[in-house]
Design an enzyme around this catalytic site. Structure first.
Site, PDB file in Angstrom:
ATOM      1  N   GLU A 103       0.350  -1.125  -0.282  1.00  0.00           N
ATOM      2  CA  GLU A 103       0.313  -0.185   0.342  1.00  0.00           C
ATOM      3  C   GLU A 103       0.982   1.179  -0.276  1.00  0.00           C
ATOM      4  OE1 GLU A 103      -3.485  -0.098   0.249  1.00  0.00           O
ATOM      5  OE2 GLU A 103      -3.808  -1.900   0.211  1.00  0.00           O
ATOM      6  N   ASP A 200       5.907  15.426 -20.082  1.00  0.00           N
ATOM      7  CA  ASP A 200       4.809  15.804 -20.437  1.00  0.00           C
ATOM      8  C   ASP A 200       4.274  15.127 -21.759  1.00  0.00           C
ATOM      9  OD1 ASP A 200       3.038  16.886 -22.438  1.00  0.00           O
ATOM     10  OD2 ASP A 200       2.779  18.896 -21.726  1.00  0.00           O
ATOM     11  N   HIS A 201       4.195  13.662 -21.619  1.00  0.00           N
ATOM     12  CA  HIS A 201       3.864  13.250 -23.383  1.00  0.00           C
ATOM     13  C   HIS A 201       4.364  13.819 -24.330  1.00  0.00           C
ATOM     14  CE1 HIS A 201       0.118  11.952 -23.931  1.00  0.00           C
ATOM     15  NE2 HIS A 201       0.611  11.292 -24.605  1.00  0.00           N
ATOM     16  N   HIS A 263      -0.377  19.553 -22.354  1.00  0.00           N
ATOM     17  CA  HIS A 263      -0.022  19.128 -23.449  1.00  0.00           C
ATOM     18  C   HIS A 263      -0.237  20.796 -25.037  1.00  0.00           C
ATOM     19  CE1 HIS A 263       0.189  15.109 -22.459  1.00  0.00           C
ATOM     20  NE2 HIS A 263      -1.819  14.656 -22.248  1.00  0.00           N
TER      21      HIS A 263
HETATM   22  C1  BG6 Z   1      -3.636  12.149 -22.000  1.00  0.00           C
HETATM   23  C2  BG6 Z   1      -4.429  12.043 -21.762  1.00  0.00           C
HETATM   24  O1  BG6 Z   1      -2.684  12.461 -21.467  1.00  0.00           O
HETATM   25  O2  BG6 Z   1      -2.890  12.086 -23.331  1.00  0.00           O
HETATM   26  C3  BG6 Z   1      -5.451  11.678 -21.537  1.00  0.00           C
HETATM   27  O3  BG6 Z   1      -4.754  11.804 -19.984  1.00  0.00           O
HETATM   28  C4  BG6 Z   1      -5.212  11.498 -23.733  1.00  0.00           C
HETATM   29  O4  BG6 Z   1      -6.737  11.893 -21.797  1.00  0.00           O
HETATM   30  C5  BG6 Z   1      -3.551  11.124 -24.284  1.00  0.00           C
HETATM   31  O5  BG6 Z   1      -6.650  10.897 -24.093  1.00  0.00           O
HETATM   32  C6  BG6 Z   1      -3.790  11.584 -26.000  1.00  0.00           C
HETATM   33  O6  BG6 Z   1      -2.461  11.514 -25.706  1.00  0.00           O
HETATM   34  P1  BG6 Z   1      -2.309  10.881 -27.699  1.00  0.00           P
HETATM   35  O7  BG6 Z   1      -0.718  10.642 -27.586  1.00  0.00           O
HETATM   36  O8  BG6 Z   1      -2.723   9.925 -27.760  1.00  0.00           O
HETATM   37  O9  BG6 Z   1      -1.939  11.775 -28.039  1.00  0.00           O
END
Ligand code: BG6
Length: 512
Positions: A103, A200-201, A263
């Site tokens: 946990e 922040d991918h 994003h």
């Molecule tokens: C994420 C969000 O950060 O990005 C999601 O939490 C979203 O809601 C996603 O669907 C979109 O990512 P990508 O790479 O598919 O544009």
């Protein structure tokens, strides 16, 4: 070894990562299955992780390593970008996956984690290096860091130089400005900024990294990149999917916190920033933060004129009936959470004075498409004046995904004596030019975190500047009842008010 990247911090010349253990908190969640594990598998497949590597899944559900490995095998097969699972790669990788049930608040769980990590160090040669990935609900971020600190799992960087402990934090970082500042204050009790990697991918996407290369490695655009030539900029992040299984998360956060605050702000900062003095992480962040701090709604605080929110109702998606947001799992039947946002923003600096930046993002729109379009001013109508000679403004469109590429719309004479003018496109496509699938954002970002390169992670002041912009809007939305929700049908381009926002300025959203 892969080629060094132009947006890689100087001094970090090799992509060979150090031995280390990646500990994933909240590892039974969607992100681990869909993104993190497939990314690790592909990194192993491409030889970008050293043999001295392990991943430890830290989660609450009762299971053992063998069960977790079987589940991950299935998920990697389903979600990896590299096609069918390669058994040889999997057999190597699976031996590097461990499951640790505990946990988040339980001290004993951290003590047993410490023992496991020490054992793995001894067995695999991971040298005490730790990368903690917090893929949990945001409410757990500070608790986990506190516990890691209490159990000496975070090193004091000032004293310990020969090994590292870093923390990757998923978004959203905070819920508004006050909570983001409070979270930051908590983290700084246990970590220095260099140890914090706010993921922040979008920054890990190849096409997003290319924005700076495209802008600053080409001479032909920079002198046009300003209020004199640019009429406006449109940024769209459209998704055809609904919230799916993430109803609970959406009820807490909504689309503005999920997509806009992070994003889209990163996309906007990269498209609008001035050239950095060099390619160091700080130089790039310094320029981005100037843009984020100069952003404002206009007229200030009259959000009803500059911001539109929407929520999808039942409709169609991909030819099939799709439920409305309020019918999704774990969503309140009278929810006022937004699943669509459109905004008009301005940047208060000499380059962009009075140039509108229109942003729109939404769930359950007709298609998945992320695009940045720079719309240039229309040519003066002095030469080509007849109706057939109508000239469209030039548009430079950066397609972030899918069908990644860049296109430039220009006007062209249609062959023949009558000479009408027609817009044509010059188009570059990554897939046809480079012919390979780009690495997933998470692959790049996990490698960068192991390398200690923070260029593609959000810096504290960027996150705070973005919250400063959005917090008053979110507060206003919380106080005001929106126009009746749902206000757009699934499978359409959002509420009519989003079109009106553009029409007021004599513009329209691009057809994607
Ligand atoms: C994420 C969000 O950060 O990005 C999601 O939490 C979203 O809601 C996603 O669907 C979109 O990512 P990508 O790479 O598919 O544009």
């Amino acid at each position: 070894m892969t080629a060094s990247h132009p947006l890689q911090e100087p001094g970090i010349s090799s992509r060979i990562t150090s031995p280390c253990i990646l500990i994933i908190f909240g590892a039974t969640g969607d992100l681990t299955a869909r993104k993190i594990m497939p990314a690790l598998y592909n990194l192993v497949r491409e030889g970008q992780l050293p043999a001295q590597f392990a991943s430890v899944a830290f989660a609450r559900r009762d299971k053992n390593s063998e069960q977790f490995r079987c589940e991950m095998k299935e998920k990697i097969t389903a979600f990896s970008r590299s096609g069918p699972l390669e058994e040889e790669v999997w057999n190597t990788f699976k031996e590097q996956i461990f499951y640790h049930r505990a946990e988040f608040h339980d001290d004993a769980g951290y003590e047993s984690l410490k023992r496991l990590l020490n054992e793995l160090d001894a067995k695999l040669g991971t040298r005490g290096n730790r990368l903690f990935y917090l893929s949990t609900q945001p409410a757990f971020f500070s608790l986990i860091c506190k516990k890691l600190h209490q159990h000496q799992l975070l090193y004091d960087e000032a004293k310990i130089k020969h090994r590292f402990s870093r923390v990757i934090i998923e978004k959203p970082f905070g819920h508004d400005l006050a909570s983001a500042l409070a979270l930051q204050q908590e983290l700084r009790k246990f970590l220095v900024e260099n140890q914090i990697f706010r993921i922040d991918h979008y920054l890990g996407k190849e096409t997003v990294q290319n924005i700076l290369v495209f802008r600053f490695a080409n001479t032909i655009f920079e002198h046009l990149w300003n209020k004199r030539y640019v009429d406006h900029v449109q940024i769209t992040v459209a998704e055809d999917m609904g919230v799916g299984t993430r109803g609970r998360f959406y009820e807490e956060e909504g689309l503005c916190r999920d997509i806009l605050q992070n994003h889209m702000m990163q996309l906007l900062a990269l498209i609008a920033m001035d050239p950095p003095v060099d390619l160091s992480s700080d130089a790039i962040h310094n320029e981005k933060v100037k843009i984020l701090e100069a952003l404002h709604f206009c007229p200030a605080n009259l959000f009803q004129q500059t911001a539109v929110r929407g929520q999808y109702g039942p409709g169609y998606s991909g030819g099939r009936a799709a439920p409305g947001y309020r019918e999704e799992e774990n969503v309140s039947p009278d929810s006022l959470i937004e699943t669509f946002v459109a905004l008009r923003l301005f940047i208060d600096n000499p380059r962009w004075d009075r140039v509108p930046f229109y942003l729109r993002a939404g769930k359950r729109l007709p298609k998945k498409a992320t695009e940045i379009a720079v719309v240039f001013k229309s040519p003066p109508e002095v030469l080509f004046t007849t109706p057939q000679m109508h000239q469209d403004p030039n548009v430079l469109a950066l397609r972030i995904q899918p069908d990644e590429g860049i296109s430039l719309k220009t006007n062209c004479k249609v062959p023949g004596p009558s000479s009408p003018i027609q817009p044509v496109k010059m188009d570059f496509r990554y897939s046809s030019y480079f012919g390979m699938s780009a690495p997933e954002a998470y692959e790049r970002l996990i490698c960068d975190a192991i390398l200690g390169d923070r260029t593609l992670f959000a810096r504290e002041d960027e996150v705070m500047a973005s919250w400063k912009l959005f917090t008053p809007l979110l507060l206003r939305w919380q106080q005001e009842t929106p126009e009746p929700f749902p206000n757009y049908a699934a499978g359409t381009w959002g509420p009519k008010a989003a079109d009106r926002l553009m029409a007021t300025d004599g513009h329209q959203w691009r057809l994607l």
